[in-house]
Design a protein around this motif. Sequence first.
Motif, PDB file in Angstrom:
ATOM      1  N   MET A   1       0.818  -1.207   0.000  1.00  0.00           N
ATOM      2  CA  MET A   1       0.000   0.000   0.000  1.00  0.00           C
ATOM      3  C   MET A   1       0.855   1.262   0.000  1.00  0.00           C
ATOM      4  O   MET A   1       1.865   1.347   0.701  1.00  0.00           O
ATOM      5  CB  MET A   1      -0.926   0.048   1.224  1.00  0.00           C
ATOM      6  CG  MET A   1      -2.053  -0.964   1.207  1.00  0.00           C
ATOM      7  SD  MET A   1      -3.207  -0.735   2.612  1.00  0.00           S
ATOM      8  CE  MET A   1      -4.091   0.761   2.083  1.00  0.00           C
ATOM      9  N   LEU A   2       0.429   2.230  -0.802  1.00  0.00           N
ATOM     10  CA  LEU A   2       0.957   3.591  -0.739  1.00  0.00           C
ATOM     11  C   LEU A   2      -0.178   4.472  -0.229  1.00  0.00           C
ATOM     12  O   LEU A   2      -1.259   4.507  -0.825  1.00  0.00           O
ATOM     13  CB  LEU A   2       1.421   4.071  -2.112  1.00  0.00           C
ATOM     14  CG  LEU A   2       1.919   5.520  -2.171  1.00  0.00           C
ATOM     15  CD1 LEU A   2       3.160   5.707  -1.294  1.00  0.00           C
ATOM     16  CD2 LEU A   2       2.230   5.934  -3.604  1.00  0.00           C
ATOM     17  N   ILE A   3       0.067   5.164   0.878  1.00  0.00           N
ATOM     18  CA  ILE A   3      -1.003   5.871   1.578  1.00  0.00           C
ATOM     19  C   ILE A   3      -0.630   7.340   1.770  1.00  0.00           C
ATOM     20  O   ILE A   3       0.460   7.663   2.250  1.00  0.00           O
ATOM     21  CB  ILE A   3      -1.262   5.236   2.961  1.00  0.00           C
ATOM     22  CG1 ILE A   3      -1.535   3.732   2.816  1.00  0.00           C
ATOM     23  CG2 ILE A   3      -2.418   5.925   3.677  1.00  0.00           C
ATOM     24  CD1 ILE A   3      -1.523   2.975   4.130  1.00  0.00           C
ATOM     25  N   ARG A   4      -1.522   8.215   1.361  1.00  0.00           N
ATOM     26  CA  ARG A   4      -1.329   9.636   1.624  1.00  0.00           C
ATOM     27  C   ARG A   4      -1.697   9.930   3.080  1.00  0.00           C
ATOM     28  O   ARG A   4      -2.564   9.270   3.660  1.00  0.00           O
ATOM     29  CB  ARG A   4      -2.216  10.480   0.695  1.00  0.00           C
ATOM     30  CG  ARG A   4      -1.975  11.972   0.849  1.00  0.00           C
ATOM     31  CD  ARG A   4      -3.067  12.832   0.225  1.00  0.00           C
ATOM     32  NE  ARG A   4      -2.795  14.240   0.483  1.00  0.00           N
ATOM     33  CZ  ARG A   4      -3.663  15.213   0.317  1.00  0.00           C
ATOM     34  NH1 ARG A   4      -4.892  14.945  -0.113  1.00  0.00           N
ATOM     35  NH2 ARG A   4      -3.334  16.473   0.585  1.00  0.00           N
TER      36      ARG A   4
ATOM     37  N   ASN B   1      -5.278   6.198  -0.957  1.00  0.00           N
ATOM     38  CA  ASN B   1      -4.383   5.051  -0.917  1.00  0.00           C
ATOM     39  C   ASN B   1      -4.581   4.151  -2.113  1.00  0.00           C
ATOM     40  O   ASN B   1      -5.689   3.994  -2.627  1.00  0.00           O
ATOM     41  CB  ASN B   1      -4.599   4.255   0.377  1.00  0.00           C
ATOM     42  CG  ASN B   1      -6.045   3.838   0.572  1.00  0.00           C
ATOM     43  OD1 ASN B   1      -6.468   2.790   0.099  1.00  0.00           O
ATOM     44  ND2 ASN B   1      -6.826   4.681   1.253  1.00  0.00           N
ATOM     45  N   LEU B   2      -3.482   3.581  -2.556  1.00  0.00           N
ATOM     46  CA  LEU B   2      -3.496   2.546  -3.584  1.00  0.00           C
ATOM     47  C   LEU B   2      -3.036   1.258  -2.929  1.00  0.00           C
ATOM     48  O   LEU B   2      -1.953   1.218  -2.329  1.00  0.00           O
ATOM     49  CB  LEU B   2      -2.564   2.908  -4.742  1.00  0.00           C
ATOM     50  CG  LEU B   2      -2.466   1.857  -5.858  1.00  0.00           C
ATOM     51  CD1 LEU B   2      -3.759   1.800  -6.673  1.00  0.00           C
ATOM     52  CD2 LEU B   2      -1.277   2.147  -6.774  1.00  0.00           C
TER      53      LEU B   2
ATOM     54  N   LEU C   1      -9.158  10.795  -6.903  1.00  0.00           N
ATOM     55  CA  LEU C   1      -7.881  10.083  -6.945  1.00  0.00           C
ATOM     56  C   LEU C   1      -7.042  10.304  -5.693  1.00  0.00           C
ATOM     57  O   LEU C   1      -6.420   9.369  -5.187  1.00  0.00           O
ATOM     58  CB  LEU C   1      -7.077  10.538  -8.162  1.00  0.00           C
ATOM     59  CG  LEU C   1      -7.709  10.336  -9.540  1.00  0.00           C
ATOM     60  CD1 LEU C   1      -6.870  11.038 -10.608  1.00  0.00           C
ATOM     61  CD2 LEU C   1      -7.850   8.854  -9.858  1.00  0.00           C
ATOM     62  N   ALA C   2      -6.999  11.535  -5.196  1.00  0.00           N
ATOM     63  CA  ALA C   2      -6.039  11.879  -4.143  1.00  0.00           C
ATOM     64  C   ALA C   2      -6.622  12.749  -3.049  1.00  0.00           C
ATOM     65  O   ALA C   2      -6.049  13.789  -2.698  1.00  0.00           O
ATOM     66  CB  ALA C   2      -4.823  12.570  -4.766  1.00  0.00           C
ATOM     67  N   PRO C   3      -7.765  12.369  -2.458  1.00  0.00           N
ATOM     68  CA  PRO C   3      -8.260  13.125  -1.299  1.00  0.00           C
ATOM     69  C   PRO C   3      -7.338  12.886  -0.110  1.00  0.00           C
ATOM     70  O   PRO C   3      -6.357  12.136  -0.210  1.00  0.00           O
ATOM     71  CB  PRO C   3      -9.642  12.508  -1.058  1.00  0.00           C
ATOM     72  CG  PRO C   3      -9.486  11.090  -1.517  1.00  0.00           C
ATOM     73  CD  PRO C   3      -8.585  11.180  -2.724  1.00  0.00           C
ATOM     74  N   PHE C   4      -7.609  13.520   1.016  1.00  0.00           N
ATOM     75  CA  PHE C   4      -6.865  13.201   2.232  1.00  0.00           C
ATOM     76  C   PHE C   4      -6.961  11.698   2.489  1.00  0.00           C
ATOM     77  O   PHE C   4      -8.022  11.080   2.291  1.00  0.00           O
ATOM     78  CB  PHE C   4      -7.446  13.956   3.433  1.00  0.00           C
ATOM     79  CG  PHE C   4      -7.125  15.429   3.438  1.00  0.00           C
ATOM     80  CD1 PHE C   4      -5.821  15.877   3.347  1.00  0.00           C
ATOM     81  CD2 PHE C   4      -8.152  16.377   3.552  1.00  0.00           C
ATOM     82  CE1 PHE C   4      -5.525  17.249   3.365  1.00  0.00           C
ATOM     83  CE2 PHE C   4      -7.858  17.740   3.561  1.00  0.00           C
ATOM     84  CZ  PHE C   4      -6.544  18.175   3.469  1.00  0.00           C
TER      85      PHE C   4
ATOM     86  N   LEU D   1       1.565   9.890  -4.713  1.00  0.00           N
ATOM     87  CA  LEU D   1       0.497   9.035  -5.235  1.00  0.00           C
ATOM     88  C   LEU D   1       0.135   9.416  -6.661  1.00  0.00           C
ATOM     89  O   LEU D   1      -0.032   8.548  -7.534  1.00  0.00           O
ATOM     90  CB  LEU D   1      -0.728   9.122  -4.328  1.00  0.00           C
ATOM     91  CG  LEU D   1      -1.941   8.286  -4.747  1.00  0.00           C
ATOM     92  CD1 LEU D   1      -1.591   6.804  -4.810  1.00  0.00           C
ATOM     93  CD2 LEU D   1      -3.115   8.509  -3.791  1.00  0.00           C
ATOM     94  N   GLN D   2       0.030  10.709  -6.938  1.00  0.00           N
ATOM     95  CA  GLN D   2      -0.324  11.144  -8.292  1.00  0.00           C
ATOM     96  C   GLN D   2       0.726  10.719  -9.315  1.00  0.00           C
ATOM     97  O   GLN D   2       0.387  10.300 -10.425  1.00  0.00           O
ATOM     98  CB  GLN D   2      -0.487  12.670  -8.318  1.00  0.00           C
ATOM     99  CG  GLN D   2      -1.710  13.176  -7.579  1.00  0.00           C
ATOM    100  CD  GLN D   2      -1.815  14.688  -7.611  1.00  0.00           C
ATOM    101  OE1 GLN D   2      -1.687  15.290  -8.667  1.00  0.00           O
ATOM    102  NE2 GLN D   2      -2.021  15.312  -6.463  1.00  0.00           N
ATOM    103  N   LEU D   3       1.978  10.815  -8.943  1.00  0.00           N
ATOM    104  CA  LEU D   3       3.047  10.402  -9.852  1.00  0.00           C
ATOM    105  C   LEU D   3       2.990   8.900 -10.122  1.00  0.00           C
ATOM    106  O   LEU D   3       3.199   8.447 -11.253  1.00  0.00           O
ATOM    107  CB  LEU D   3       4.413  10.790  -9.280  1.00  0.00           C
ATOM    108  CG  LEU D   3       4.742  12.291  -9.290  1.00  0.00           C
ATOM    109  CD1 LEU D   3       5.960  12.591  -8.421  1.00  0.00           C
ATOM    110  CD2 LEU D   3       4.976  12.783 -10.716  1.00  0.00           C
TER     111      LEU D   3
END
Length: 449
Positions: A68-71, A393-394, A387-390, A353-355
Motif C-alpha cells: 500500500m501507498l497511503i497519503r 491510498n493505492l 484520486l487523491a483526497p486526504f 500518489l499522483q506520480l
Amino acid sequence: MSSEKLFAILIACLCLTNELALSEAVKYCYSDDEHPYLQAGTKTAYEVEHGIIKNTTVPNCKPMQIWMLIRHGTRNPGKEEIKNMKHNLPELQQKIIKNHEQYRKGSLCKKDLEKLRTWKLDANLDKHKHKHLTAQGKKDLSSLGARFKDYFPELLQSYPLDSSRRKYKFRSTDIERTIVSMDSFINGLFGNATVNNTEVVPTSKDTLLQLYKICKSWLDQVSNSSDKNEVDKLLNGSLFSEIIGNVSQRLGFSHRLSFDDVLIMYTACSFENAWHIDERSPWCAAFTKGEKEIFEYEEDLYCYYYSSYGQILSSVVGCPPLQDMFNHFTKLENGDSNEEPQGIFYFAHSTTLQLLLTTMEIAKDSVPLKASNYETMRNRKWRTSRLAPFAANLAAVFYKCDSSNKVRLYLNEKPLHYEGCEAGVCDWEYLKKKIGFKAFNCNTNICTK
C-alpha cells in the motif's frame, strides 16, 4: 389602453419577476442541502470518497502480500493560508452580516447567515502547526487500518511479539503529518502494540517516496514549463471573474471582492468540511455547486501540469514505488514467501500518489486538460477529488493461484477500473506485460544529470 399604462404594467411585472427570482434564490439554504458538493480536489475529506471492500476472495487463489501507498490524513492549511484565515475571515464575517441586516443586501438564507454569525476560527489553528495532521487526520488513518485488518485477516493478524519475524514493513517520509499518519494506521491495525520496525527516511535521501523533491531534471522541467500558464489563464479568465462577481453580489457587497478574499473563503470551506465531517462550513454558502466545480478544476489543472500527464518526466519520477511493488511480487512469484513481509505500507504525500498513478497510466484522459476546455472536460478521468483526497491510498494484493497468479488493485477502497482487468483483478503476467517495463527499467539516472 394608453402607452403610459402599458409601460407601468410592464414595469410592475418586471419588478414582480425580480422579486420572485430573489425569493427563489433566498429559499436555497446550504445548511439544508442534503447533497452538498463536497469534492474539493486534494482537500476532499476521505469520508466523502472512499468505498468499502466487500469481497476479497479470488477463486482458487490465496492472498500472499498486501502493498500500500497511503497519503497522510486530513491536515492543517499552510502557513500563509492560516495567516490569511485569521486576518481576513473575521472581518469578512462582520461585513457580510452587516450587508444583510443593515443594508438589506445579499441573498444568504437566514439559517446560513446565522451559522456564519456563530462561526469561530478553530482555536487549535496555529501557524506553528501548519500542515500538521489534525484529529480527523488521525481518525482517517486509524479507521483505515482497522478496516484493512477486517478485509484481509489472513494477512493482517496481531503484531508478532517475536521482533525477528518481520511480517510487516512500515515506512514514512520525514514529515510530521506522514509520521503521525503511520502511527495512527498502525494503531488501527494492531491497537497499542509496540511496533519496532518502522522507518522514517530524510527527504534528501528518499529516492523511493520523494524523488520528485530531489530530482533536479524534473524540478527544472516543472519550473520552466510554459504549460503551467494554463492555471494562470483559468484564474485570470472569464470563469473566475464571474465567480468573484457572483460571490460579491451574493454576500451583499456593492464592490467586487478581491480574488484573495474569495479564495480564503473557499479555503475555509474546503478545510472545515474536511476537519469536521459531520458538519458543514458556513463559508461554503458563499458558493454555488457550479462555482465549487470550477475551483476543483483549477486544482486538477495545477496537479495535471505539476505531478501528472502534463509533465514528460512524471512517469519517470513516479516509477520507484511501482518498481518496489513489482520487486516484492516477483519474489513471491519465485517462491520466496518466507523472506517477504505479509504487509508493506508506505506513508507519503499527494504528489507521490499522483506520480505513481501517472506511471501506471491510471485516469489518463485522451485530451489534455486546458484552461479553455473546462466545459468539455466535466467528465474527465483526472479528478484529484476522487484520486487523491486526504488519506488516499493505492492497495495492491498479490494472490498465489492454482493456475496464473493474480494482483488485485484498489484505489481508496474501491476496485480499480484498470484496462485489461476485471473489477480490479489482474493477471500478474498481464500486468508485467502492460507496465512491467516501467517497473523493471526504472531508470532515475536522469535525476543526477
